[in-house]
Design a protein around this motif. Sequence first.
Motif, short mmCIF file in Angstrom:
data_model
loop_
_atom_site.label_atom_id
_atom_site.label_comp_id
_atom_site.label_asym_id
_atom_site.label_seq_id
_atom_site.Cartn_x
_atom_site.Cartn_y
_atom_site.Cartn_z
N ILE A 1 0.61 -1.48 0.00
CA ILE A 1 -0.09 -0.20 0.34
C ILE A 1 0.66 1.08 0.17
O ILE A 1 0.67 2.03 -0.77
CB ILE A 1 -1.24 -0.27 1.12
N VAL B 1 1.68 1.75 -3.39
CA VAL B 1 0.51 2.33 -4.21
C VAL B 1 0.02 3.56 -3.45
O VAL B 1 -0.01 4.17 -5.05
CB VAL B 1 -0.81 1.29 -4.11
N TYR B 2 0.31 3.49 -2.51
CA TYR B 2 0.42 5.62 -2.66
C TYR B 2 1.10 6.20 -2.75
O TYR B 2 0.87 7.30 -3.92
CB TYR B 2 0.77 5.75 -0.53
N LEU C 1 -6.15 6.68 -4.56
CA LEU C 1 -5.34 5.86 -4.60
C LEU C 1 -5.40 4.73 -5.93
O LEU C 1 -6.54 4.21 -6.16
CB LEU C 1 -5.05 4.15 -3.25
N PHE D 1 -5.89 2.08 -7.48
CA PHE D 1 -5.41 0.33 -7.27
C PHE D 1 -5.47 -0.21 -8.65
O PHE D 1 -6.47 0.10 -9.48
CB PHE D 1 -6.43 -0.46 -7.00
N ILE E 1 -6.37 -5.88 1.77
CA ILE E 1 -6.04 -5.23 1.40
C ILE E 1 -5.67 -3.97 2.19
O ILE E 1 -6.53 -3.33 3.23
CB ILE E 1 -6.54 -4.45 -0.33
N GLY E 2 -5.13 -3.08 2.15
CA GLY E 2 -4.33 -2.12 2.84
C GLY E 2 -5.05 -1.04 3.05
O GLY E 2 -5.20 -0.46 1.34
N LEU E 3 -5.30 0.01 3.63
CA LEU E 3 -5.95 1.19 3.09
C LEU E 3 -5.59 2.36 4.14
O LEU E 3 -6.35 2.19 5.74
CB LEU E 3 -7.22 1.44 2.75
N ASP F 1 -12.12 4.78 -2.46
CA ASP F 1 -11.02 4.05 -2.69
C ASP F 1 -12.01 1.87 -1.93
O ASP F 1 -11.25 1.29 -2.56
CB ASP F 1 -9.96 3.93 -1.78
N ILE G 1 -10.72 -5.26 4.59
CA ILE G 1 -10.22 -4.25 4.16
C ILE G 1 -9.17 -3.87 5.91
O ILE G 1 -9.89 -4.40 7.03
CB ILE G 1 -10.55 -2.76 3.80
N THR H 1 -4.88 1.36 7.55
CA THR H 1 -2.89 1.04 7.90
C THR H 1 -2.82 2.32 8.90
O THR H 1 -1.47 1.84 9.10
CB THR H 1 -2.31 0.55 6.75
#
Length: 447
Positions: free
Chosen positions: A25, A28-29, A165, A167, A183-185, A221, A233, A236
Amino acid sequence: MRNYKMTLINLNSLPTMDFHPVFPIGAVYVKSYVKQLGVDIELIDFKENPEEYLNLSFLNSHIDCLAFSIRNVDSMELNSKYYLKYYKDFMDKIIPIAKKRNPNMRTLIGGGGYAVYSEGLKKYLPFQYGIKGNIEEEIFDFLSDHIQSLGEDIRLIPNHSLFSLDFTNSLVQTYKDIGVKQIGLPTRCGGRCPMKCVYCSYGKIDNKTNITRPLKLLKEDILNLYDMGIREIFFTDSLFNINLDHSKSICNLLIDLNLDGFRWSAYAKPTVNEEFVALAAQSGCKELMVSFDTFSPSMLIKLKKGFNLNIAKTFIDNCRKYNVTLLGMLLFGGPEENEESIKETCKFTNENFKKGEIFFSFGMRVLPGSQLAILSGIPEKEMITPLFWPFDESCFDYAIKHFDAQFLKYTTLGRISNWRKAYREMREYSYPGTNSFVLQGKNQILG
């Protein structure tokens, strides 16, 4: 006019490492942010495209910046596996190839692992620039400086607005297929943890910003991931309920969305706020993970945990009331830990937790930027390998003695045996000119 070209490599996806896969993540960020600046960025993840590790095809095109993301330096336990050599070997291999193609290319490194160990990694890993704090500001400054030095007509959009984000279905499905259930968010843009735990280094990771991500972006997201088939989710943030108003708003958002089968988990701090727990339950909370660390009144003060037993008990009771699953984490081996403090922790655990609700370990890490690091007197540039605060080996026996049998299943006893073995192999390490020492594993020393 052309676009700036960046290739970002998730080093924790290297196939040479025995590393439990975690969705990247952080990478991705970063990718999402630099895209809105007009940068052409390619995220390389070897879980997604394992063939690229062998053929290095991502090096065939022009690269202005070769960037690396490090999430973990080691596995954080007494018997830690140490990953830096894998990173160094790979970076040593590919950077000269990319530099040969473009001598003006710059190398950049970031991620939680780098932010914590930045001073030590400067002398070990082959990179030129590092991002260790407030990501957006530092990356924009890095790009501006490099573009100016190149003297070319390269586009850079000064877009500092908050963003959803990026993804991609391919990356999400890859991690889903290899067994990553969540999945982290992030719910905040960086943000500092207000807690003062003596072993923690979160202040180094992001010590200025405390910006909450707008609900509109979080909604985008969540719906995007849901459309990709994601039903779990993990928020994070260091602590999901640092900002109670924001965390409650997120819970209300999820209640309004009413997504079939959707669940979420997060790290949280003990709170007496019953409404938060009630909303968490209504919004599909699967689990709240809490680093209690100890239930000894004296150790709570020494570790500067920021709560007392009454707060902990109220929080636990509210989780019971609203059927919110709680995973409590305990950490033995802090300053002045002894049988009495361990007995107090075990007694509270035996009375208030059920089987499967507690995970405990031994050995308190001495991390750069933490209060324990300051007490050790070791300069940050020397703190590149796993170091632990010294504790007596009897702590293992005290826990076994005072925990109820339900918390000592066979696999747990096996872990304790492995930790004890690693403990016995450790050496005392004292930095010259200091009067204190820490513990260092014999297999955790860089050659």
